[in-house]
Write an enzyme that holds these catalytic residues in place. Structure first.
Site, PDB file in Angstrom:
ATOM      1  N   LYS A   1       0.902  -1.105  -0.008  1.00 47.67           N
ATOM      2  CA  LYS A   1      -0.007  -0.110  -0.143  1.00 47.67           C
ATOM      3  C   LYS A   1       0.937   1.217   0.045  1.00 47.67           C
ATOM      4  O   LYS A   1       1.514   1.592   1.015  1.00 47.67           O
ATOM      5  CB  LYS A   1      -0.672  -0.083   1.360  1.00 47.67           C
ATOM      6  CG  LYS A   1      -2.360   0.549   1.058  1.00 47.67           C
ATOM      7  CD  LYS A   1      -2.080   2.075   0.802  1.00 47.67           C
ATOM      8  CE  LYS A   1      -2.024   3.155   1.812  1.00 47.67           C
ATOM      9  NZ  LYS A   1      -1.821   4.437   1.281  1.00 47.67           N
TER      10      LYS A   1
ATOM     11  N   GLU B   1       8.978   1.418  11.119  1.00 50.10           N
ATOM     12  CA  GLU B   1      10.091   2.483  11.010  1.00 50.10           C
ATOM     13  C   GLU B   1       9.245   3.796  11.036  1.00 50.10           C
ATOM     14  O   GLU B   1       8.704   4.167  10.224  1.00 50.10           O
ATOM     15  CB  GLU B   1      10.534   2.299   9.476  1.00 50.10           C
ATOM     16  CG  GLU B   1      11.151   0.688   9.298  1.00 50.10           C
ATOM     17  CD  GLU B   1      12.524   0.756   9.712  1.00 50.10           C
ATOM     18  OE1 GLU B   1      13.377   1.350  10.363  1.00 50.10           O
ATOM     19  OE2 GLU B   1      13.221  -0.482  10.023  1.00 50.10           O
TER      20      GLU B   1
ATOM     21  N   GLY C   1       6.491   5.134   8.294  1.00 44.85           N
ATOM     22  CA  GLY C   1       5.503   6.171   8.290  1.00 44.85           C
ATOM     23  C   GLY C   1       5.716   6.844   9.757  1.00 44.85           C
ATOM     24  O   GLY C   1       6.737   6.765  10.153  1.00 44.85           O
ATOM     25  N   SER C   2       4.769   7.838   9.764  1.00 46.88           N
ATOM     26  CA  SER C   2       4.443   8.288  10.951  1.00 46.88           C
ATOM     27  C   SER C   2       4.359   7.592  12.344  1.00 46.88           C
ATOM     28  O   SER C   2       3.787   6.450  12.359  1.00 46.88           O
ATOM     29  CB  SER C   2       3.539   9.630  10.963  1.00 46.88           C
ATOM     30  OG  SER C   2       2.371   8.878  10.916  1.00 46.88           O
TER      31      SER C   2
ATOM     32  N   THR D   1       0.461   6.581  12.769  1.00 46.29           N
ATOM     33  CA  THR D   1      -0.146   5.620  12.048  1.00 46.29           C
ATOM     34  C   THR D   1       0.732   4.384  12.562  1.00 46.29           C
ATOM     35  O   THR D   1      -0.248   3.173  12.717  1.00 46.29           O
ATOM     36  CB  THR D   1       0.182   5.834  10.454  1.00 46.29           C
ATOM     37  OG1 THR D   1      -0.080   6.852  10.101  1.00 46.29           O
ATOM     38  CG2 THR D   1      -0.461   4.626   9.645  1.00 46.29           C
ATOM     39  N   GLY D   2       1.841   4.279  12.853  1.00 45.73           N
ATOM     40  CA  GLY D   2       2.341   3.205  13.568  1.00 45.73           C
ATOM     41  C   GLY D   2       1.748   2.765  14.939  1.00 45.73           C
ATOM     42  O   GLY D   2       1.386   1.392  14.928  1.00 45.73           O
TER      43      GLY D   2
ATOM     44  N   GLU E   1       8.539  16.450  15.307  1.00 45.47           N
ATOM     45  CA  GLU E   1       9.156  16.232  13.937  1.00 45.47           C
ATOM     46  C   GLU E   1       8.495  17.132  13.017  1.00 45.47           C
ATOM     47  O   GLU E   1       7.146  17.043  13.065  1.00 45.47           O
ATOM     48  CB  GLU E   1       8.903  14.751  13.436  1.00 45.47           C
ATOM     49  CG  GLU E   1       9.472  14.472  11.897  1.00 45.47           C
ATOM     50  CD  GLU E   1       9.468  12.990  11.565  1.00 45.47           C
ATOM     51  OE1 GLU E   1       8.009  12.736  11.788  1.00 45.47           O
ATOM     52  OE2 GLU E   1      10.355  12.416  11.120  1.00 45.47           O
TER      53      GLU E   1
ATOM     54  N   CYS F   1      13.898  10.682   7.042  1.00 48.42           N
ATOM     55  CA  CYS F   1      13.543  10.620   8.338  1.00 48.42           C
ATOM     56  C   CYS F   1      14.678  10.759   9.350  1.00 48.42           C
ATOM     57  O   CYS F   1      14.343  10.864  10.309  1.00 48.42           O
ATOM     58  CB  CYS F   1      13.015   9.054   8.310  1.00 48.42           C
ATOM     59  SG  CYS F   1      14.347   8.005   7.536  1.00 48.42           S
TER      60      CYS F   1
END
Ligand code: NAD
Length: 494
Positions: A188, A264, A241-242, A245-246, A398, A299
């Site tokens: 995705k 990650e 991703g962020s 979302t993780g 961030e 990142c």
């Protein structure tokens, strides 16, 4: 035949894109699409399929069927290797086309896109293709009347969710080891950076990856991403991703089949400059690149500069000279050094970070503005904010944009405390000519990587991953391969 140029490729219309499921391109079952906006000029570039849960479930079912019948998983590793090496060759042969497609989609400047996206993806498929027929099982040192065998078994169906920055490089870091190990995969991509990954799926099919083994479903994270993560048929989830979302993915895992999640995530990486640095001019130049390349959308960006008090003013002034000298502009112009910010919401969020930093008492030393607005694109000047306190928003959170927070420190103990003063732990930099101090800092900084007397170096052979709220997985190197295998043992009574 004349070589195709960047301008030729830039002028090519991009037809609306479908998903790639079971070896063919298909529209969403609802017929819905999402506009893709180019950050170069703010105009609609094309449309992608707006995936639905039914689309995602079809892709996962295809991946499961492909895994179960062994059309890929049961091939000899040397046969999978052959296909992955061919895929690497196909990507390399079309590297410029793939890089330009990605740039039009996500705004990374073309020199970087060629190297860090297209060529890096080819190298990644080659690396994992080359290593897969060198992975041996084990015989355990049991008593002689028993044979204990340890096999590396593919885990099954891998769900991969990737972000919009360096989609191809990060995508390849997951696709290549997952396929090499014999798994099937459903990917995705970010809704705003799907185009180059769809191209890779087509090329994978051309290289000989069987239908159903590598699927791409486009659309919103909250729809198709969520369906993938909640699926009972997905065995592991690999994500970049962020943190927000993780965190959701861990919940989805707990609510479904407790699939392993490798995350990650983001960072707020400290770059620490001591007054005994051998070449402060060089350090300023590399530190500027460490935050501003790709408009800070990296990142591991060194987004917090910690500078020893007695060199602070001179060092920040030198760093600003480099920041102001960057040529920011059209990412398809070979002379641009920094391209576009990825999207209008990202640009607005970056500017809001600058405003909040002002409100909290920081001092703007350079940049801080949207630029080149007449192009319709999303460009921002490299920005340095000095006097940022430990409790400030800009120190703790961030930005993921070209905004550097600068904080002075007195001594090594304070530098270490400040370095570890956020929830993140992705990357760090230490500049010093004192070897013992360098080792103490490497030991004391809680992050996945610490650069010493440089910032941002990396290689496919070296694992990349964070600690604390920067994540729990590793991409790249042989270490990354391990997560795509289950250890399966046989206990044989002789
Ligand atoms: P994001 O978390 O918003 O999106 C990442 C992916 O998750 C996208 O494909 C998105 O569609 C999907 N997604 C969003 N909501 C979802 C949901 N509810 N369920 C399932 N999937 C969902 O991140 P982003 O803005 O695309 O990327 C930037 C972030 O990625 C930054 O925080 C950056 O630091 C991080 N990043 C980390 C690394 C690393 O190696 N640690 C590398 C690159 C980027």
């Amino acid at each position: 035949m004349d070589q195709i140029t960047i301008d030729d490729l830039r002028a090519q219309p991009i037809p609306p894109q479908g998903h790639f499921i079971n070896g063919r391109t298909c529209a969403s079952e609802s017929g819905a699409t999402l506009d893709v906006i180019s950050p170069i000029n703010g105009q609609v570039l094309t449309q992608i399929a707006a995936g639905t849960p039914a689309d995602m479930n079809a892709a996962v079912a295809g991946a499961r069927a492909a895994f179960e019948d062994g059309r890929w998983a049961k091939l000899a590793p040397s046969a999978r290797k052959k296909v992955l090496l061919k895929l690497a060759d196909l990507i390399e042969a079309r590297a410029l086309e793939i890089a330009v497609l990605g740039v039009r989609d996500n705004g990374t400047e073309i020199n970087m896109a060629l190297k860090a996206e297209a060529m890096s993806a080819a190298a990644t498929f080659r690396f994992y293709g080359e290593c897969i027929d060198k992975v041996y099982g084990e015989i355990a040192p049991t008593a002689k009347d028993v044979l204990g065998l340890v096999h590396h078994a593919p885990v099954g169906v891998v769900g991969a969710i990737v972000p919009w920055n360096f989609p191809l490089m990060i995508g390849a870091w997951k696709i290549a080891p997952a396929l090499a190990a014999g798994n099937s995969l459903v990917l995705k991509p970010a809704e705003s950076a799907s185009l180059s990954l769809l191209k890779i799926a087509e090329l994978a099919s051309e290289a000989g990856v069987p239908d159903g083994v590598f699927n791409v479903v486009t659309g919103k994270g909250s729809v198709v991403g969520e369906t993938l993560a909640l699926s009972m048929e997905v065995d592991i989830l690999v994500f970049t991703g962020s943190g927000a979302t993780g965190r959701r993915l861990l919940e989805y895992s707990a609510r479904s089949n407790m699939k392993r999640c490798y995350l990650e995530l983001g960072g707020k990486s400290p770059n620490i400059v001591f007054n005994d640095t051998a070449d402060l001019g060089h350090a300023a130049k590399v530190s500027a690149a460490g935050i501003f390349r790709n408009s800070g959308q990296v990142c591991v960006a060194g987004s917090r500069l910690l500078v020893q008090e007695d060199i602070h003013d001179e060092f920040v002034a030198e760093l600003c000279r480099h920041a102001e000298a960057y040529r920011v502009g059209d990412p398809l112009d070979l002379s641009s050094q920094i391209g576009a910010v990825h999207s209008l919401p990202e640009l607005e969020a970056n500017l809001q970070f600058v405003q909040t930093a002002h409100d909290q008492g920081a001092e703007q030393r350079c940049g801080g503005h949207r630029i080149l607005q007449d192009t319709g694109g999303y460009y921002m000047s490299p920005t340095v904010m000095a006097g940022v306190k430990e409790t400030d928003n800009l120190f703790q959170n961030e930005v993921f944009g070209p905004v550097l927070a600068v904080t002075p420190f007195k001594d090594e103990a304070e530098a270490l405390r400040l370095a570890n003063g956020t929830v993140y732990g992705l990357a760090a930099g230490v500049w010093t000519s004192n070897l013992s101090r360098a080792h103490r800092m490497v030991d004391g900084i809680r992050s996945g990587v610490v650069h010493v007397n440089t910032y941002g170096g990396a290689d496919l052979t070296v694992p990349l991953g964070g600690v604390r709220q920067s994540g729990n997985g590793h991409d790249k190197s042989l270490h990354a391969l391990k997560k795509y295998f289950d250890l399966k043992t046989a206990w044989i009574q002789l």
